[in-house]
Enzyme design. Sequence first.
Site, PDB file in Angstrom:
ATOM      1  N   ASN A  68      -9.111  31.329  26.044  1.00 20.50           N
ATOM      2  CA  ASN A  68     -10.435  30.318  25.391  1.00 20.50           C
ATOM      3  C   ASN A  68     -10.661  29.441  26.169  1.00 20.50           C
ATOM      4  O   ASN A  68     -11.131  28.322  25.535  1.00 20.50           O
ATOM      5  CB  ASN A  68     -10.302  30.263  24.054  1.00 20.50           C
ATOM      6  CG  ASN A  68     -10.774  31.349  23.094  1.00 20.50           C
ATOM      7  OD1 ASN A  68     -11.451  32.167  23.476  1.00 20.50           O
ATOM      8  ND2 ASN A  68     -10.034  31.642  22.151  1.00 20.50           N
ATOM      9  N   ASN A 115      -3.985  29.489  21.290  1.00 22.70           N
ATOM     10  CA  ASN A 115      -5.287  30.064  21.804  1.00 22.70           C
ATOM     11  C   ASN A 115      -6.476  29.479  21.972  1.00 22.70           C
ATOM     12  O   ASN A 115      -7.398  30.189  21.808  1.00 22.70           O
ATOM     13  CB  ASN A 115      -5.098  31.582  21.128  1.00 22.70           C
ATOM     14  CG  ASN A 115      -4.035  32.465  21.488  1.00 22.70           C
ATOM     15  OD1 ASN A 115      -3.140  32.281  22.343  1.00 22.70           O
ATOM     16  ND2 ASN A 115      -3.838  33.582  20.556  1.00 22.70           N
ATOM     17  N   THR A 145      -6.466  40.492  15.102  1.00 18.61           N
ATOM     18  CA  THR A 145      -7.922  40.291  14.765  1.00 18.61           C
ATOM     19  C   THR A 145      -8.243  41.787  14.804  1.00 18.61           C
ATOM     20  O   THR A 145      -8.293  42.516  15.746  1.00 18.61           O
ATOM     21  CB  THR A 145      -8.899  39.550  15.602  1.00 18.61           C
ATOM     22  OG1 THR A 145      -8.521  38.071  15.543  1.00 18.61           O
ATOM     23  CG2 THR A 145     -10.410  39.685  15.341  1.00 18.61           C
ATOM     24  N   HIS A 199      -2.573  28.373  12.573  1.00 16.82           N
ATOM     25  CA  HIS A 199      -2.988  28.985  14.197  1.00 16.82           C
ATOM     26  C   HIS A 199      -3.340  27.847  14.968  1.00 16.82           C
ATOM     27  O   HIS A 199      -4.360  27.112  14.711  1.00 16.82           O
ATOM     28  CB  HIS A 199      -4.146  29.973  13.888  1.00 16.82           C
ATOM     29  CG  HIS A 199      -4.448  30.695  15.269  1.00 16.82           C
ATOM     30  ND1 HIS A 199      -3.816  30.299  16.330  1.00 16.82           N
ATOM     31  CD2 HIS A 199      -5.337  31.810  15.476  1.00 16.82           C
ATOM     32  CE1 HIS A 199      -4.273  31.105  17.303  1.00 16.82           C
ATOM     33  NE2 HIS A 199      -5.135  32.044  16.858  1.00 16.82           N
ATOM     34  N   TYR A 220      -7.944  27.557  19.862  1.00 17.45           N
ATOM     35  CA  TYR A 220      -8.913  27.490  18.658  1.00 17.45           C
ATOM     36  C   TYR A 220      -8.647  26.003  18.294  1.00 17.45           C
ATOM     37  O   TYR A 220      -8.313  25.064  19.035  1.00 17.45           O
ATOM     38  CB  TYR A 220      -8.573  28.462  17.647  1.00 17.45           C
ATOM     39  CG  TYR A 220      -8.945  29.762  18.303  1.00 17.45           C
ATOM     40  CD1 TYR A 220     -10.234  30.311  18.200  1.00 17.45           C
ATOM     41  CD2 TYR A 220      -7.775  30.682  18.302  1.00 17.45           C
ATOM     42  CE1 TYR A 220     -10.262  31.443  18.769  1.00 17.45           C
ATOM     43  CE2 TYR A 220      -8.136  31.923  18.843  1.00 17.45           C
ATOM     44  CZ  TYR A 220      -9.357  32.180  19.083  1.00 17.45           C
ATOM     45  OH  TYR A 220      -9.777  33.840  19.621  1.00 17.45           O
TER      46      TYR A 220
HETATM   47  C1  PHB Z   1      -9.228  37.737  19.465  1.00 19.65           C
HETATM   48  O1  PHB Z   1      -9.924  38.177  18.414  1.00 19.65           O
HETATM   49  O2  PHB Z   1      -9.402  38.268  20.461  1.00 19.65           O
HETATM   50  C2  PHB Z   1      -8.264  36.867  19.154  1.00 19.65           C
HETATM   51  C3  PHB Z   1      -8.110  36.250  18.072  1.00 19.65           C
HETATM   52  C4  PHB Z   1      -7.335  35.265  17.877  1.00 19.65           C
HETATM   53  C5  PHB Z   1      -6.361  34.894  18.980  1.00 19.65           C
HETATM   54  C6  PHB Z   1      -6.203  35.766  19.974  1.00 19.65           C
HETATM   55  C7  PHB Z   1      -7.362  36.539  20.097  1.00 19.65           C
HETATM   56  O3  PHB Z   1      -5.390  34.022  18.717  1.00 19.65           O
END
Ligand code: PHB
Length: 362
Positions: free
Chosen positions: A238, A181, A27, A178, A183
Amino acid sequence: MDDLKLFQPGKIGSIEVKNRVVMAPLTRCRSDEVAGDIPGSDMNIEYYRQRANAGLIISEGTQVSPAGKGYMATPGIYSEAQVQGWKPITEAVHAAGSKIIAQIWHVGRITHPDLTGGLNPIAPSAIKPNVVAYTHNGKVDVPVPHELTAEEIKVVVNEYRQGAANAIKAGFDGVEIHGANGYLIDQFLRDGANKRTDQYGGSFENRARFALEVVDAVIAEIGAGKVGIRLSPVTPFNDLSDSNPQEVFGYLIEQLNQRGIGFIHMIEGSTGGDRNVPGFDYGWARKTFKGTYIVNNGYTREMAINALETGWADAVSFGRAYIANPDLVQRLKLNAPLAEGNPQTYYAPGPEGYIDYPSLTA
Ligand code: PHB
């Protein structure tokens, strides 16, 4: 040196790659947000072009819908203008001799209406994570998300499908779903966020249903060899957790095999941190999975070479190392020192800390 597997050509899914070094999704928050989260500025093109030494580049996360956005100025993959924006990027990477796939992303509950055009975050269950969002109004707590209905889930699955179709239109060689993490897909998979009592919650089979519906839709759209999924079975990132990661991710991987998905991109341990978090047997996953197995998380040169030579993995991805080392493959080949990135400019707008890291040879 050149006989090391890390630097030899091969295939990731059905995608032919010049080496087994993968640029992990990063990102960087440098799309044109005012115009509609559109990538493709000259500096965006230059950033990816500089890094086209990787066998495969996985793009920064691209949201599949406005509600799927969780950070400022991240690019989308749902509008025609976004598709057009991506085209010069994929063309530049191809011209430089590398391959690039789009990471298709929905953040689920990890967002705030200030980032989504006022839309409420969505999730499998109405459970607020203990995270903050960074918006134009500063650091804000995220709200309790809306619990998706079964009908709404179908709509979201279709957004991933459309994102994959758009990625191919934009010239990408494939997509990474994705699933990691904390999401949206991970929120369905892990029972810390999924308390549903319908067919999408409860048993591990039910919790894997959403992930597999997304995988099936994307494969139907672009073909299994061009599709992979990123997973992080034990990361606490997260604010997510699961009571038995081996069970749900073990089942998921067996199901992914049946579908012939091209690759798994495995984050070992805690994202960006401790690699030694118990709860999942990566050796089992590697042995069980029939497609290309990519590993990630804090790999050094020595660890990466070793992973390839011992068969621990088919490819290794590097995230943070690619920020400050645009010519990472050359540096790995030469065993040259790696530069350190400046975290202050990871997510800041502008070219500084983005396209101004030098290569060994200018
Ligand atoms: C972040 O923007 O910090 C981020 C985004 C996606 C990820 C992990 C971290 O999978």
